[in-house]
Design an enzyme around this catalytic site. Structure first.
Site, PDB file in Angstrom:
ATOM      1  CE1 TYR A   1      -4.343  -1.874   4.943  1.00  0.00           C
ATOM      2  CE2 TYR A   1      -3.347   0.261   4.514  1.00  0.00           C
ATOM      3  CZ  TYR A   1      -3.947  -0.896   4.049  1.00  0.00           C
ATOM      4  OH  TYR A   1      -4.141  -1.081   2.705  1.00  0.00           O
TER       5      TYR A   1
ATOM      6  CB  SER B   1      -0.871  -0.002   1.266  1.00  0.00           C
ATOM      7  OG  SER B   1      -1.495   1.250   1.466  1.00  0.00           O
TER       8      SER B   1
HETATM    9  N1  LIG Z   1      -8.772  -0.203  -1.130  1.00  0.00           N
HETATM   10  C1  LIG Z   1      -7.695   0.548  -1.034  1.00  0.00           C
HETATM   11  O1  LIG Z   1      -7.759   1.776  -1.073  1.00  0.00           O
HETATM   12  C2  LIG Z   1      -6.347  -0.089  -0.889  1.00  0.00           C
HETATM   13  C3  LIG Z   1      -5.205   0.722  -0.979  1.00  0.00           C
HETATM   14  C4  LIG Z   1      -3.950   0.143  -0.835  1.00  0.00           C
HETATM   15  C5  LIG Z   1      -3.828  -1.219  -0.616  1.00  0.00           C
HETATM   16  N2  LIG Z   1      -4.956  -1.975  -0.532  1.00  0.00           N
HETATM   17  C6  LIG Z   1      -4.750  -3.406  -0.259  1.00  0.00           C
HETATM   18  O2  LIG Z   1      -5.271  -4.172  -1.341  1.00  0.00           O
HETATM   19  C7  LIG Z   1      -5.783  -5.419  -0.854  1.00  0.00           C
HETATM   20  C8  LIG Z   1      -7.231  -5.590  -1.296  1.00  0.00           C
HETATM   21  O3  LIG Z   1      -7.986  -4.499  -0.795  1.00  0.00           O
HETATM   22  P1  LIG Z   1      -9.513  -4.224  -1.218  1.00  0.00           P
HETATM   23  O4  LIG Z   1      -9.674  -2.761  -1.314  1.00  0.00           O
HETATM   24  O5  LIG Z   1      -9.894  -5.065  -2.376  1.00  0.00           O
HETATM   25  O6  LIG Z   1     -10.230  -4.681   0.128  1.00  0.00           O
HETATM   26  P2  LIG Z   1     -11.568  -5.543   0.317  1.00  0.00           P
HETATM   27  O7  LIG Z   1     -11.922  -5.394   1.761  1.00  0.00           O
HETATM   28  O8  LIG Z   1     -12.570  -5.194  -0.726  1.00  0.00           O
HETATM   29  O9  LIG Z   1     -11.025  -7.014   0.015  1.00  0.00           O
HETATM   30  C9  LIG Z   1     -10.198  -7.727   0.888  1.00  0.00           C
HETATM   31  C10 LIG Z   1     -10.549  -9.190   0.780  1.00  0.00           C
HETATM   32  O10 LIG Z   1      -9.685  -9.933   1.660  1.00  0.00           O
HETATM   33  C11 LIG Z   1     -10.481 -10.927   2.287  1.00  0.00           C
HETATM   34  N3  LIG Z   1      -9.894 -11.339   3.565  1.00  0.00           N
HETATM   35  C12 LIG Z   1      -9.732 -10.596   4.688  1.00  0.00           C
HETATM   36  N4  LIG Z   1      -9.233 -11.353   5.667  1.00  0.00           N
HETATM   37  C13 LIG Z   1      -9.064 -12.606   5.164  1.00  0.00           C
HETATM   38  C14 LIG Z   1      -8.585 -13.833   5.701  1.00  0.00           C
HETATM   39  N5  LIG Z   1      -8.182 -13.927   6.982  1.00  0.00           N
HETATM   40  N6  LIG Z   1      -8.533 -14.913   4.889  1.00  0.00           N
HETATM   41  C15 LIG Z   1      -8.952 -14.837   3.600  1.00  0.00           C
HETATM   42  N7  LIG Z   1      -9.430 -13.698   3.032  1.00  0.00           N
HETATM   43  C16 LIG Z   1      -9.476 -12.591   3.812  1.00  0.00           C
HETATM   44  C17 LIG Z   1     -11.833 -10.256   2.522  1.00  0.00           C
HETATM   45  O11 LIG Z   1     -12.866 -11.180   2.748  1.00  0.00           O
HETATM   46  C18 LIG Z   1     -11.990  -9.466   1.227  1.00  0.00           C
HETATM   47  O12 LIG Z   1     -12.679 -10.194   0.223  1.00  0.00           O
HETATM   48  C19 LIG Z   1      -5.610  -5.376   0.676  1.00  0.00           C
HETATM   49  O13 LIG Z   1      -4.425  -6.047   1.049  1.00  0.00           O
HETATM   50  C20 LIG Z   1      -5.495  -3.897   0.959  1.00  0.00           C
HETATM   51  O14 LIG Z   1      -4.805  -3.623   2.158  1.00  0.00           O
HETATM   52  C21 LIG Z   1      -6.201  -1.457  -0.675  1.00  0.00           C
END
Ligand SMILES: NC(=O)c1ccc[n+]([C@@H]2O[C@H](COP(=O)([O-])OP(=O)(O)OC[C@H]3O[C@@H](n4cnc5c(N)ncnc54)[C@H](O)[C@@H]3O)[C@@H](O)[C@H]2O)c1
Length: 252
Positions: free
Chosen positions: A156, A143
């Site tokens: 985080y 991130s």
């Molecule tokens: N959305 C943003 O702005 C953003 C920015 C930077 C990085 N990210 C990173 O990108 C990745 C995806 O983010 P997103 O926005 O799609 O989030 P999201 O919440 O839409 O998706 C995350 C997914 O991970 C799954 N998950 C969580 N804990 C779990 C576990 N213990 N076992 C299996 N699955 C699990 C959830 O069920 C969910 O489907 C994450 O690692 C997040 O930190 C997101």
């Protein structure tokens, strides 16, 4: 004659696959020819992903923090074609936003368990498979919070810095075996995770305060495009790198 698809005959394993970024990436990799093994938490509804991907999808329920479950999702992926060509180590959670005095250690541990131990376990069980194949591309989800400080996001922020570290260690171990390990560092992406964060900070203020040069949040499809590039043979000499996808946020 069909145009050549860059990920044809490739097996892509994606954790957190029903989330905003995971689902957009699954769709794009499938569009480019890959079979998808989609992993998400036990009890997850995969219906939308199944409807979008059809026969290209195998859905697996697994908790990425549990080593046996990780071994099981790796085995399920290997059962499809005997290979894992692409691994998007993407599952993650945001955790609270709070001053350090108000940030519970239990929440800190929860974030570290999913975002760090989950990524570590994925690497632990997928890297040997790829090293034996002498090929493969892993993309870890870090991130912008993995390279800068995000106020109040103690767990985080620490977890995403750790993902950058895990990526670099993994790349040095993997590179001699023809395997690549990179990470992506998205800024704020329009998604439920970002929505929850905005609610915690106060949405409009959050957007102004973030000062993104592009003046907008990113789209999950814009993250998927970079993952697809890293998954493909267009990036065969790209290894151990942190790829910003943030509209210029970390350039200032
Ligand atoms: N959305 C943003 O702005 C953003 C920015 C930077 C990085 N990210 C990173 O990108 C990745 C995806 O983010 P997103 O926005 O799609 O989030 P999201 O919440 O839409 O998706 C995350 C997914 O991970 C799954 N998950 C969580 N804990 C779990 C576990 N213990 N076992 C299996 N699955 C699990 C959830 O069920 C969910 O489907 C994450 O690692 C997040 O930190 C997101």
């Amino acid at each position: 004659m069909n145009a050549h698809l860059p990920l044809e005959h490739r097996l892509a394993l994606i954790t957190g696959a029903t989330g905003a970024i995971g689902a957009a990436t699954a769709a794009l990799l499938a569009e480019r020819g890959a079979r998808i093994v989609a992993v998400d938490r036990p009890g997850t509804d995969f219906a939308a992903l199944e409807a979008a991907l059809g026969a290209a999808l195998v859905a697996v329920e697994a908790d990425v923090t549990d080593e046996r479950s990780v071994q099981a999702y790796v085995a399920a992926a290997l059962a499809v074609t005997g290979r894992i060509d692409v691994f998007f180590n993407n599952a993650g959670i945001g955790g609270p936003v709070a001053r350090i005095a108000d940030y519970p250690i239990a929440e800190f541990r929860k974030v570290m368990a999913v975002n760090v131990e989950g990524v570590f376990l994925g690497l632990k069980h997928v890297l040997p498979v790829m090293q034996a194949q002498e090929s493969g591309s892993i993309v870890n989800a870090a991130s912008a919070s993995g390279v800068t400080g995000s106020p109040g996001m103690w767990g985080y922020n620490a977890s995403k810095h750790a993902v950058v570290g895990l990526t670099r260690v993994a790349a040095t171990e993997a590179a001699p075996h023809g395997v690549r390990v990179n990470c992506i560092a998205p800024g704020p992406i329009r998604s439920p995770m970002m929505g929850r964060l905005d609610d915690a900070i106060g949405s409009e203020e959050a957007k102004r305060a973030r000062g993104i040069p592009a003046r907008r949040y990113g789209l999950a499809s814009e993250v998927a495009g970079v993952v697809a590039f890293l998954a493909s043979d267009d990036s065969t000499y790209v290894n151990g790198a942190v790829h910003a996808i943030d509209g210029g946020l970390t350039a200032i």
